[in-house]
Scaffold this motif. Structure first.
Motif, short mmCIF file in Angstrom:
data_model
loop_
_atom_site.label_atom_id
_atom_site.label_comp_id
_atom_site.label_asym_id
_atom_site.label_seq_id
_atom_site.Cartn_x
_atom_site.Cartn_y
_atom_site.Cartn_z
N LEU A 1 0.85 -1.20 0.00
CA LEU A 1 0.00 0.00 0.00
C LEU A 1 0.89 1.24 0.00
CD1 LEU A 1 -2.97 -0.60 2.48
CD2 LEU A 1 -3.08 -0.34 -0.01
N PRO A 2 0.66 2.17 -0.93
CA PRO A 2 1.53 3.34 -1.05
C PRO A 2 1.57 4.17 0.23
CG PRO A 2 0.03 3.19 -2.92
CD PRO A 2 -0.41 2.18 -1.93
N ARG A 3 2.67 4.81 0.44
CA ARG A 3 2.78 5.77 1.53
C ARG A 3 3.12 7.13 0.94
NH1 ARG A 3 2.15 4.10 6.34
NH2 ARG A 3 3.14 5.92 7.23
N PHE A 4 2.80 8.18 1.69
CA PHE A 4 3.07 9.53 1.22
C PHE A 4 4.24 10.12 1.99
CE2 PHE A 4 -1.79 9.98 0.42
CZ PHE A 4 -1.66 9.30 -0.78
N LEU A 5 5.10 10.82 1.29
CA LEU A 5 6.16 11.57 1.97
C LEU A 5 5.56 12.87 2.47
CD1 LEU A 5 9.35 11.34 -0.30
CD2 LEU A 5 8.91 10.16 1.86
N TYR A 6 5.96 13.26 3.65
CA TYR A 6 5.49 14.54 4.17
C TYR A 6 6.13 15.67 3.38
CZ TYR A 6 4.41 18.30 7.37
OH TYR A 6 3.95 19.47 7.91
N SER A 7 5.33 16.64 2.99
CA SER A 7 5.86 17.76 2.20
C SER A 7 5.84 19.04 3.04
CB SER A 7 5.00 17.95 0.95
OG SER A 7 5.10 19.28 0.51
N GLY B 1 -4.31 5.77 3.67
CA GLY B 1 -5.57 5.31 4.25
C GLY B 1 -6.46 6.42 4.79
N ASP B 2 -5.89 7.61 4.98
CA ASP B 2 -6.70 8.74 5.43
C ASP B 2 -7.52 9.31 4.27
OD1 ASP B 2 -5.54 8.61 7.98
OD2 ASP B 2 -3.83 9.79 7.30
N ILE B 3 -7.06 9.06 3.08
CA ILE B 3 -7.68 9.68 1.91
C ILE B 3 -8.40 8.66 1.03
CG2 ILE B 3 -7.15 10.94 -0.23
CD1 ILE B 3 -4.88 12.27 1.36
N TYR B 4 -7.80 7.51 0.88
CA TYR B 4 -8.39 6.48 0.02
C TYR B 4 -8.89 5.31 0.85
CZ TYR B 4 -5.97 9.14 -3.54
OH TYR B 4 -5.55 10.15 -4.35
N GLN B 5 -9.81 4.55 0.24
CA GLN B 5 -10.33 3.35 0.90
C GLN B 5 -9.41 2.18 0.55
OE1 GLN B 5 -14.59 2.86 0.19
NE2 GLN B 5 -14.71 5.04 -0.21
N GLU B 6 -8.61 1.79 1.52
CA GLU B 6 -7.58 0.78 1.25
C GLU B 6 -8.18 -0.53 0.74
OE1 GLU B 6 -5.30 0.50 4.85
OE2 GLU B 6 -4.18 2.33 4.39
N GLU B 7 -9.23 -1.01 1.42
CA GLU B 7 -9.82 -2.30 1.04
C GLU B 7 -10.32 -2.26 -0.39
OE1 GLU B 7 -9.46 -4.86 2.87
OE2 GLU B 7 -8.72 -3.72 4.60
N CYS B 8 -10.93 -1.14 -0.71
CA CYS B 8 -11.51 -0.97 -2.05
C CYS B 8 -10.40 -0.92 -3.10
CB CYS B 8 -12.34 0.31 -2.05
SG CYS B 8 -13.23 0.59 -3.54
N PHE B 9 -9.34 -0.25 -2.77
CA PHE B 9 -8.17 -0.15 -3.66
C PHE B 9 -7.62 -1.54 -3.95
CE2 PHE B 9 -3.46 0.61 -4.00
CZ PHE B 9 -3.46 1.41 -5.12
N VAL B 10 -7.46 -2.32 -2.91
CA VAL B 10 -6.90 -3.67 -3.05
C VAL B 10 -7.84 -4.55 -3.87
CG1 VAL B 10 -6.30 -5.77 -1.77
CG2 VAL B 10 -5.59 -3.53 -0.89
N LYS B 11 -9.13 -4.47 -3.55
CA LYS B 11 -10.13 -5.34 -4.17
C LYS B 11 -10.32 -4.99 -5.65
CE LYS B 11 -13.60 -8.26 -2.75
NZ LYS B 11 -13.09 -9.27 -3.67
N THR B 12 -10.37 -3.70 -5.93
CA THR B 12 -10.62 -3.28 -7.31
C THR B 12 -9.51 -3.72 -8.24
OG1 THR B 12 -11.68 -1.31 -6.43
CG2 THR B 12 -11.12 -1.26 -8.75
N TYR C 1 -8.87 1.74 -10.99
CA TYR C 1 -9.28 2.18 -9.67
C TYR C 1 -9.80 3.61 -9.69
CZ TYR C 1 -9.18 3.37 -4.74
OH TYR C 1 -9.51 3.78 -3.51
N PHE C 2 -9.06 4.48 -10.33
CA PHE C 2 -9.40 5.89 -10.20
C PHE C 2 -10.58 6.33 -11.05
CE2 PHE C 2 -5.11 5.71 -8.53
CZ PHE C 2 -5.34 6.33 -7.32
N THR C 3 -10.83 5.64 -12.15
CA THR C 3 -11.97 6.09 -12.94
C THR C 3 -13.24 5.40 -12.49
OG1 THR C 3 -11.44 4.51 -14.65
CG2 THR C 3 -10.62 6.75 -14.94
N GLU C 4 -13.14 4.16 -12.04
CA GLU C 4 -14.37 3.47 -11.69
C GLU C 4 -14.78 3.70 -10.25
OE1 GLU C 4 -14.06 -0.63 -12.70
OE2 GLU C 4 -13.71 -0.17 -14.82
#
Ligand SMILES: *[C@@H]1O[C@H](CO)[C@@H](O)[C@H](O)[C@H]1NC(C)=O
Length: 143
Positions: free
Chosen positions: A31-37, A47-58, A138-141
């Motif tokens: 699962l991707p992580r974000f670098l602090y900017s 996981g704060d922004i995207y639905q992890e389970e849905c990302f994995v499943k899709t 993932y991103f369009t559907e």
């Protein structure tokens, strides 16, 4: 593994690209992580922004996605074994063949590669259709 940099939109693009790269290399994606900017000052993680389970499943028919590295790889010093990849190692505009030449050998040798500050734009460039479709799924559907 991918740590995406930049603001949210750049990170979103980086995730699309990470999916395409994982698919290209037949690799499992952590699962991707974000670098602090320091510019955006947003501590949100994936996981704060995207639905992890849905990302994995899709994406499950396209790539395997896991929450974290398997135990055997978790305590490796990824930088010391040469598996950390930054913009200095791989051009932002790298093509699929560059990933095969530069990244695949490291992945096969060490079992893991870590893209640190990943902001590459593979997904924007002419790319075989089957790879484009995966990253867009993932991103369009879903979003
Ligand atoms: C990934 O798997 C496909 C299908 O098995 C194969 O054709 C392709 O060569 C593999 N790619 C790599 C980089 O191993």
């Amino acid at each position: 593994m991918v740590n995406a940099n930049g603001g949210l939109n750049q990170q979103r693009v980086a995730i699309c690209n990470a999916v395409a790269v994982a698919s290209l290399l037949n690799a499992t994606l952590v699962l991707p992580r974000f670098l602090y900017s320091n510019v955006w000052k947003d501590p949100s993680q994936f996981g704060d922004i995207y639905q992890e389970e849905c990302f994995v499943k899709t994406l499950e028919d396209d790539i395997e996605i896991v929450k974290e590295l398997p135990p055997a790889l978790r305590f490796l010093n990824i930088e010391a074994i040469g598996s950390q990849i930054t913009d200095a190692d791989l051009d932002k505009e790298a093509k699929p063949v560059d990933y095969i030449r530069t990244v695949l050998p490291l992945l096969l040798k060490n079992g893991v590669v870590h893209f640190l500050g990943f902001g590459n734009r593979l997904g924007f460039d002419p790319l075989p259709f089957h790879l484009q479709v995966k990253e867009e799924t993932y991103f369009t559907e879903v979003l």
